[in-house]
Design an enzyme around this catalytic site. Sequence first.
Site, PDB file in Angstrom:
ATOM      1  N   SER A  84       0.852  -1.185   0.000  1.00 48.20           N
ATOM      2  CA  SER A  84       0.000   0.000   0.000  1.00 48.20           C
ATOM      3  C   SER A  84       0.895   1.244   0.000  1.00 48.20           C
ATOM      4  O   SER A  84       2.099   1.160   0.174  1.00 48.20           O
ATOM      5  CB  SER A  84      -0.912  -0.006   1.229  1.00 48.20           C
ATOM      6  OG  SER A  84      -1.846  -1.053   1.124  1.00 48.20           O
ATOM      7  N   GLY A  85       0.262   2.414  -0.211  1.00 47.62           N
ATOM      8  CA  GLY A  85       1.029   3.653  -0.247  1.00 47.62           C
ATOM      9  C   GLY A  85       1.255   4.168  -1.653  1.00 47.62           C
ATOM     10  O   GLY A  85       1.872   5.212  -1.837  1.00 47.62           O
ATOM     11  N   HIS A  86       0.780   3.404  -2.667  1.00 45.35           N
ATOM     12  CA  HIS A  86       0.946   3.811  -4.070  1.00 45.35           C
ATOM     13  C   HIS A  86      -0.393   4.193  -4.700  1.00 45.35           C
ATOM     14  O   HIS A  86      -0.515   4.251  -5.914  1.00 45.35           O
ATOM     15  CB  HIS A  86       1.562   2.680  -4.889  1.00 45.35           C
ATOM     16  CG  HIS A  86       2.829   2.135  -4.321  1.00 45.35           C
ATOM     17  ND1 HIS A  86       3.934   2.923  -4.139  1.00 45.35           N
ATOM     18  CD2 HIS A  86       3.174   0.892  -3.891  1.00 45.35           C
ATOM     19  CE1 HIS A  86       4.909   2.179  -3.611  1.00 45.35           C
ATOM     20  NE2 HIS A  86       4.469   0.954  -3.450  1.00 45.35           N
ATOM     21  N   HIS A 143       9.424   3.303  -3.429  1.00 51.55           N
ATOM     22  CA  HIS A 143       9.419   3.155  -1.970  1.00 51.55           C
ATOM     23  C   HIS A 143      10.484   4.050  -1.351  1.00 51.55           C
ATOM     24  O   HIS A 143      10.915   3.823  -0.229  1.00 51.55           O
ATOM     25  CB  HIS A 143       9.692   1.713  -1.559  1.00 51.55           C
ATOM     26  CG  HIS A 143       8.873   0.720  -2.303  1.00 51.55           C
ATOM     27  ND1 HIS A 143       9.305   0.134  -3.458  1.00 51.55           N
ATOM     28  CD2 HIS A 143       7.630   0.246  -2.058  1.00 51.55           C
ATOM     29  CE1 HIS A 143       8.352  -0.684  -3.895  1.00 51.55           C
ATOM     30  NE2 HIS A 143       7.334  -0.628  -3.081  1.00 51.55           N
TER      31      HIS A 143
END
Lengths: 212, 333
Positions: free
Chosen positions: B55-57, B219
């Site tokens: 997650s985070g994208h 990242h």
Amino acid sequence: MPVMRDDVVAWLERCAAVLEENRDYLTQLDAAIGDADHGANMDRGFKAFMAKLPSVADKDIGTILKTLGMTLVATVGGAGGPLYGTFFLQLGVKTANKLMLTPEDWAEALEAGINGVIARGQARPGDKTMVDALLPALEAFKEAIRNGDSFGKALQRMAEAAEQGMKATIPMVARKGRASYLGERSAGHQDPGATSSYLILKAAADTWANAT
Amino acid sequence: MKKLINDPMNVVPEALEGMAKAHPDLIKVHFNPNFVYRADAPRPGKVAVISGGGSGHEPMHVGFVGYGMLDAACPGAVFTSPTPDQMYEAAKMVHGGAGILMIVKNYAGDVMNFDMAADLLRGEGFQVESVLIADDVAVESSLYSQGRRGTGTTVLAEKILGAAAERGYDLQRLAALGRRVAENGRSMGMALTSCTVPHVGKPTFELGEDEMEIGIGIHGEPGRYREPLKKADEIVERLMEPILKDLPFKAGDRVICMVNSMGGTPLSELYIVYRKVAEICEKSGIQIVRNLVGAYITSLEMAGTSITLLRADDEMLELWDHPVKTPALRWGM
């Protein structure tokens, strides 16, 4: 005595304890060349297994090891989850329906586990991975058995070879995983995966010292 | 750390709960294991297209679930690969009897976790193929490393392969098309600022007020080099040169171009970037025939951009134009 089902359970309990003790150490090793989560990941995985252990501790060895493998796959994440998950799943396949292990059973299971790790991670000896601790350990165990050593003694040889293999990763340049992006800068650091592999095999040698 | 969150440990599940409430017509969310899947799944006779990653994208991948794109997406913890049980359960939920195609970005953890899921599914008789995206030219391709990272081409591949699956491509044909897309896409990104992983609480790396990182990974992995901040046009030149040289893209090529925000860069700046990308392509005789400008594959709140070029043939373009209806990408319906 060969290694009985309860001895396998004792080994895995010891693994969980040793990985908890070495959580920060493994994470420090990983911080140098990876993403600083190996200690926490392994500890989380084995803790999750310890919660499930009571429900499978009276089953055959294969079921116990497969449960560990599936638990690690689902809880560890990153690369460590699939690699250790595969290792224990393969151990479980080879020990299906068994309630005890002879030295030959252990050699066969360990070999299958290591082959699974190699197939999953595509690492070769010298790539600075857990394979560098596991492969020499397997060879040392098989040789000791061929030379007529007792099961317990051969496990001792196995753990010693794993330790040497782990230390041999220090000067290596990583060719797999996130450490490989560092190239030459990865040299001079001990591989965290090789270290956890040594700890797991050492736990077996310590727990099964009197096996024959 | 200053974030609009309740609890750093609950960022992923709470965001998924919000998505489910915002788009009940398009998607459903399954928890434990976590995955997002099409509200109308399974679609009988259609290959199920599945992806996933840390997650985070966002919007990738969960925002691309819906008609004409993904059947399911498996979100891991922030910047951490999902686990095989997620892909395994998602595939069983959405498969329509025509096989499963997995779109995987080239990171060691992602590759192994998807491989394991594929093995589990094959063990139960499912047909599974996977397409690996490794398009980041910032990483020099080498036999002695993990190889290139998977970045922007993933978004374009998910659109094109999702459309092809919708049109009834069988699994083998879909996988072959996926490999062709992967081979023809190239990306490179840069960062103006770092980002902060919620459960870590401090920036992933330090970058001075007057510095930028060229070739950054999604990242926050190190790029090719760090240097003093330049004007937008010069930055675009630094990204476009290695992209064009690598494939290489040649005069006469038709491309789909994505100018992407790393999360913190506003649309106005992306258009300044696109302006220069278009100028460079024009000078090189490369024709941008379709484009996407916006935030599609991000790194939390990182400021910066990435550029992706995909050399497209008629088949890819036709599939690109096929209708799509997902939370983050919609046209034609």
